[in-house]
Motif scaffolding. Sequence first.
Motif, PDB file in Angstrom:
ATOM      1  N   ILE A   1      71.158   8.864  -4.876  1.00 51.42           N
ATOM      2  CA  ILE A   1      70.711   9.839  -5.875  1.00 51.42           C
ATOM      3  C   ILE A   1      70.852   9.252  -7.272  1.00 51.42           C
ATOM      4  O   ILE A   1      69.964   9.380  -8.111  1.00 51.42           O
ATOM      5  N   ASN A   2      71.955   8.583  -7.530  1.00 53.02           N
ATOM      6  CA  ASN A   2      72.191   8.007  -8.853  1.00 53.02           C
ATOM      7  C   ASN A   2      71.283   6.831  -9.175  1.00 53.02           C
ATOM      8  O   ASN A   2      71.062   6.530 -10.345  1.00 53.02           O
ATOM      9  N   LYS A   3      70.749   6.171  -8.152  1.00 52.00           N
ATOM     10  CA  LYS A   3      69.808   5.071  -8.399  1.00 52.00           C
ATOM     11  C   LYS A   3      68.489   5.574  -8.968  1.00 52.00           C
ATOM     12  O   LYS A   3      67.790   4.840  -9.652  1.00 52.00           O
ATOM     13  N   ASP A   4      68.142   6.821  -8.646  1.00 53.96           N
ATOM     14  CA  ASP A   4      66.874   7.394  -9.099  1.00 53.96           C
ATOM     15  C   ASP A   4      67.093   8.864  -9.447  1.00 53.96           C
ATOM     16  O   ASP A   4      66.578   9.762  -8.794  1.00 53.96           O
ATOM     17  N   ARG A   5      67.891   9.100 -10.495  1.00 57.36           N
ATOM     18  CA  ARG A   5      68.277  10.461 -10.890  1.00 57.36           C
ATOM     19  C   ARG A   5      67.068  11.357 -11.168  1.00 57.36           C
ATOM     20  O   ARG A   5      67.091  12.528 -10.846  1.00 57.36           O
ATOM     21  N   GLU A   6      66.045  10.801 -11.759  1.00 54.46           N
ATOM     22  CA  GLU A   6      64.874  11.615 -12.089  1.00 54.46           C
ATOM     23  C   GLU A   6      64.238  12.196 -10.826  1.00 54.46           C
ATOM     24  O   GLU A   6      63.798  13.336 -10.818  1.00 54.46           O
ATOM     25  N   ARG A   7      64.207  11.431  -9.783  1.00 52.01           N
ATOM     26  CA  ARG A   7      63.579  11.861  -8.531  1.00 52.01           C
ATOM     27  C   ARG A   7      64.473  12.734  -7.672  1.00 52.01           C
ATOM     28  O   ARG A   7      64.006  13.645  -6.997  1.00 52.01           O
TER      29      ARG A   7
ATOM     30  N   THR B   1      58.719  29.017  -2.941  1.00 50.17           N
ATOM     31  CA  THR B   1      58.120  29.322  -4.243  1.00 50.17           C
ATOM     32  C   THR B   1      58.403  28.234  -5.284  1.00 50.17           C
ATOM     33  O   THR B   1      57.951  28.348  -6.419  1.00 50.17           O
ATOM     34  N   ASP B   2      59.127  27.212  -4.895  1.00 50.70           N
ATOM     35  CA  ASP B   2      59.434  26.103  -5.794  1.00 50.70           C
ATOM     36  C   ASP B   2      58.151  25.333  -6.101  1.00 50.70           C
ATOM     37  O   ASP B   2      57.491  24.830  -5.191  1.00 50.70           O
ATOM     38  N   GLU B   3      57.799  25.247  -7.373  1.00 45.57           N
ATOM     39  CA  GLU B   3      56.575  24.536  -7.751  1.00 45.57           C
ATOM     40  C   GLU B   3      56.647  23.045  -7.414  1.00 45.57           C
ATOM     41  O   GLU B   3      55.614  22.378  -7.332  1.00 45.57           O
ATOM     42  N   TRP B   4      57.838  22.533  -7.176  1.00 39.25           N
ATOM     43  CA  TRP B   4      58.039  21.118  -6.856  1.00 39.25           C
ATOM     44  C   TRP B   4      58.312  20.894  -5.369  1.00 39.25           C
ATOM     45  O   TRP B   4      58.783  19.833  -4.981  1.00 39.25           O
ATOM     46  N   LEU B   5      58.017  21.884  -4.537  1.00 40.41           N
ATOM     47  CA  LEU B   5      58.334  21.788  -3.107  1.00 40.41           C
ATOM     48  C   LEU B   5      57.752  20.537  -2.463  1.00 40.41           C
ATOM     49  O   LEU B   5      58.457  19.824  -1.754  1.00 40.41           O
ATOM     50  N   ASP B   6      56.493  20.262  -2.685  1.00 41.26           N
ATOM     51  CA  ASP B   6      55.878  19.097  -2.052  1.00 41.26           C
ATOM     52  C   ASP B   6      56.553  17.799  -2.496  1.00 41.26           C
ATOM     53  O   ASP B   6      56.800  16.901  -1.682  1.00 41.26           O
ATOM     54  N   VAL B   7      56.884  17.719  -3.769  1.00 39.15           N
ATOM     55  CA  VAL B   7      57.572  16.532  -4.292  1.00 39.15           C
ATOM     56  C   VAL B   7      58.958  16.418  -3.643  1.00 39.15           C
ATOM     57  O   VAL B   7      59.397  15.324  -3.271  1.00 39.15           O
ATOM     58  N   LYS B   8      59.635  17.541  -3.486  1.00 35.53           N
ATOM     59  CA  LYS B   8      60.965  17.536  -2.856  1.00 35.53           C
ATOM     60  C   LYS B   8      60.877  17.126  -1.400  1.00 35.53           C
ATOM     61  O   LYS B   8      61.744  16.392  -0.903  1.00 35.53           O
ATOM     62  N   LEU B   9      59.855  17.566  -0.689  1.00 28.56           N
ATOM     63  CA  LEU B   9      59.691  17.134   0.702  1.00 28.56           C
ATOM     64  C   LEU B   9      59.493  15.621   0.782  1.00 28.56           C
ATOM     65  O   LEU B   9      60.097  14.951   1.630  1.00 28.56           O
ATOM     66  N   LEU B  10      58.683  15.088  -0.098  1.00 25.30           N
ATOM     67  CA  LEU B  10      58.480  13.637  -0.122  1.00 25.30           C
ATOM     68  C   LEU B  10      59.771  12.908  -0.483  1.00 25.30           C
ATOM     69  O   LEU B  10      60.078  11.853   0.085  1.00 25.30           O
ATOM     70  N   SER B  11      60.547  13.480  -1.403  1.00 23.96           N
ATOM     71  CA  SER B  11      61.838  12.886  -1.774  1.00 23.96           C
ATOM     72  C   SER B  11      62.808  12.925  -0.599  1.00 23.96           C
ATOM     73  O   SER B  11      63.519  11.954  -0.341  1.00 23.96           O
ATOM     74  N   LEU B  12      62.835  14.045   0.108  1.00 27.02           N
ATOM     75  CA  LEU B  12      63.710  14.148   1.282  1.00 27.02           C
ATOM     76  C   LEU B  12      63.319  13.129   2.343  1.00 27.02           C
ATOM     77  O   LEU B  12      64.176  12.499   2.952  1.00 27.02           O
ATOM     78  N   PHE B  13      62.015  12.967   2.552  1.00 25.73           N
ATOM     79  CA  PHE B  13      61.604  11.954   3.519  1.00 25.73           C
ATOM     80  C   PHE B  13      62.075  10.579   3.080  1.00 25.73           C
ATOM     81  O   PHE B  13      62.562   9.787   3.887  1.00 25.73           O
ATOM     82  N   SER B  14      61.937  10.284   1.800  1.00 26.56           N
ATOM     83  CA  SER B  14      62.340   8.980   1.283  1.00 26.56           C
ATOM     84  C   SER B  14      63.816   8.709   1.551  1.00 26.56           C
ATOM     85  O   SER B  14      64.185   7.647   2.058  1.00 26.56           O
ATOM     86  N   ILE B  15      64.670   9.664   1.234  1.00 28.56           N
ATOM     87  CA  ILE B  15      66.100   9.446   1.436  1.00 28.56           C
ATOM     88  C   ILE B  15      66.453   9.486   2.930  1.00 28.56           C
ATOM     89  O   ILE B  15      67.348   8.776   3.384  1.00 28.56           O
TER      90      ILE B  15
END
Length: 179
Positions: free
Chosen positions: A11-17, A150-164
């Motif tokens: 998480i700390n390597k890519d705090r923005e994401r 209802t999170d406007e960033w849901l799709d981005v969060k799913l992609l982030s979860l897959f990444s980690i």
Amino acid sequence: MDLVRWTFDEINKDRERFAWLEPKRVEWSLLLAVKLRNLLDGVSFLFFTDSDREWFGEYLLKKINPRNNHRPILPFFNIRTLYPRVDEITSMEDFALVDDLLSLSFPNGFVYFYVGKPAGRFVQFVRSHDNSYLWLLDEVDENGFTLSSTDEWLDVKLLSLFSIFDKSINAALFGKLDI
């Protein structure tokens, strides 16, 4: 290194994401640790999504075993490919028959891995399995990681979860994690 610490470092390597995941990293890591142990033990993952996240299902199944990867091919399968009528199941007897079929087909065991809203009879059946893995929207489950539909960033969060998720698989396979 333990998974909670490893997740914190990632998480700390890519705090923005990943900043949104930091407050949930212990919850995430505890669920993931069990599933990584399953994967290392040869358990297969039967993946599916709700209709709104079919794009994510296709993405995960394509990316989990890329062509030019330096790891073994992982046992992730689309349950709807294995049994296309899965969404038509309505009775507990039919659920049990499908479960029996899957038990015969995957002698090392399997994990139902579901991403989406907790709707539909098959999803309710999956939730009753102790070994299921759920990324649920708007509902808490002991085998699930909860996100908001209802999170406007849901799709981005799913992609982030897959990444980690994918990075943690690599770390576990190559001995960088104590699971």
